[in-house]
Enzyme design. Structure first.
Site, PDB file in Angstrom:
ATOM      1  N   GLU A  94      -1.288  -8.747   4.037  1.00 53.46           N
ATOM      2  CA  GLU A  94      -1.326  -9.221   5.452  1.00 53.46           C
ATOM      3  C   GLU A  94      -2.903  -9.466   5.939  1.00 53.46           C
ATOM      4  O   GLU A  94      -2.771 -10.280   7.008  1.00 53.46           O
ATOM      5  CB  GLU A  94      -0.615  -8.259   6.004  1.00 53.46           C
ATOM      6  CG  GLU A  94      -1.405  -6.820   6.671  1.00 53.46           C
ATOM      7  CD  GLU A  94      -1.638  -5.922   5.506  1.00 53.46           C
ATOM      8  OE1 GLU A  94      -1.998  -4.824   5.731  1.00 53.46           O
ATOM      9  OE2 GLU A  94      -1.185  -6.027   4.541  1.00 53.46           O
TER      10      GLU A  94
ATOM     11  N   CYS B 111       0.871  -1.249  -0.032  1.00 56.31           N
ATOM     12  CA  CYS B 111       0.068   0.021  -0.149  1.00 56.31           C
ATOM     13  C   CYS B 111       0.910   1.232  -0.053  1.00 56.31           C
ATOM     14  O   CYS B 111       1.367   1.627  -1.081  1.00 56.31           O
ATOM     15  CB  CYS B 111      -0.949  -0.003   1.122  1.00 56.31           C
ATOM     16  SG  CYS B 111      -2.310   1.121   0.872  1.00 56.31           S
TER      17      CYS B 111
ATOM     18  N   HIS C  41      -3.616  -5.345   0.427  1.00 54.74           N
ATOM     19  CA  HIS C  41      -3.231  -5.728   1.651  1.00 54.74           C
ATOM     20  C   HIS C  41      -2.896  -7.195   2.067  1.00 54.74           C
ATOM     21  O   HIS C  41      -3.851  -7.653   2.499  1.00 54.74           O
ATOM     22  CB  HIS C  41      -4.056  -4.889   2.794  1.00 54.74           C
ATOM     23  CG  HIS C  41      -3.815  -3.476   3.217  1.00 54.74           C
ATOM     24  ND1 HIS C  41      -2.792  -3.000   3.896  1.00 54.74           N
ATOM     25  CD2 HIS C  41      -4.314  -2.367   2.322  1.00 54.74           C
ATOM     26  CE1 HIS C  41      -2.932  -1.653   4.077  1.00 54.74           C
ATOM     27  NE2 HIS C  41      -3.531  -1.340   3.033  1.00 54.74           N
TER      28      HIS C  41
END
Length: 242
Positions: free
Chosen positions: A213, A112, A211
């Site tokens: 994660e 990001c 994202h």
């Protein structure tokens, strides 16, 4: 715990725990957990722009984490009214870390804001408020809520070979790359937003606008750890042998 050491850049924010409320270096735990479950040793890196060489000498890979907007002064633009929450300490620190990582050919993953910073470092510029360009809020539907959309990847790119031609991703951003400088675009959303970049001059230098994660798909982190594990010291620094 064993495996390559993966540095994750962090915020400096006001935080509360117990009876305390003070400045803290912090990062969403999802980053730490993704690195750990991928087989790496996560190490949180606060803004330390005056000692980037020492920090990178202890790492096998670097994750440039998400966060606040990059200061438009970094790419010679005036701030848009929606460009807020600037963190010049992170900008300066992470650009210094990125430069040293590139000099050592250390594996780098930008997430990001991290991808945006890679673009700025490569001579690119950012769209400061994406809804003005694409006409919708789908990349950040509301505060604290991830959007979800498809990303098409270039088949013969590093990311395309790793993740396939298309995937659904979690998204939370209102800025994006307008120009990527010396980087190569390897993925876009259906609305034309640049979603992935690579630096072909380095062994492993990838940036994604989404994202990973918070995704169930851990392939990107597993590949980062795999490549980092193949690092070995040379006279010019660490270089990945594949």
């Amino acid at each position: 715990m064993s495996g390559p050491t993966i540095g994750i850049t962090s915020y400096v924010e006001q935080a509360s725990w117990g009876v305390w409320r003070t400045s803290a270096a912090l990062i969403p735990y999802a980053y730490v957990e993704k690195v750990r479950t991928a087989g790496g040793v996560p190490l949180i890196v606060p803004p330390v722009y005056d000692d980037a060489e020492a920090v990178l000498s202890r790492l096998d890979a670097l994750v440039l984490a998400g966060g606040a907007d990059v200061d438009p002064a970094m790419y010679e633009m005036v701030a848009h009214p929606e460009t807020v929450g600037l963190r010049p300490d992170r900008d300066e620190s992470e650009l210094a870390l990125l430069a040293v990582a590139y000099a050592r050919d250390l594996p780098v993953l930008g997430i990001c804001r991290g991808m945006q910073l890679m673009c700025v470092a490569a001579g690119g510029k950012l769209e400061q408020h994406l809804p003005d360009v694409v006409g919708h809020e789908g990349h950040r539907p509301e505060p604290g809520v991830y959007g979800s959309h498809a990303v098409s990847l270039v088949p013969d790119s590093v990311l395309g070979r790793l993740l396939g031609d298309e995937l659904q991703v979690p998204s939370y951003h209102h800025q994006a790359a307008a120009e990527v400088g010396s980087l190569t675009v390897s993925g876009k959303a259906d609305d034309g937003t640049v979603e992935a970049v690579e630096d072909p001059s380095h062994t492993f230098a990838l940036g994604v606008q989404w994202h990973p994660e918070v995704s169930a798909d851990d392939r990107l982190f597993r590949e980062l750890v795999r490549v980092a594990a193949l690092s070995e010291s040379t006279e010019s620094g660490r270089r990945v042998i594949i």
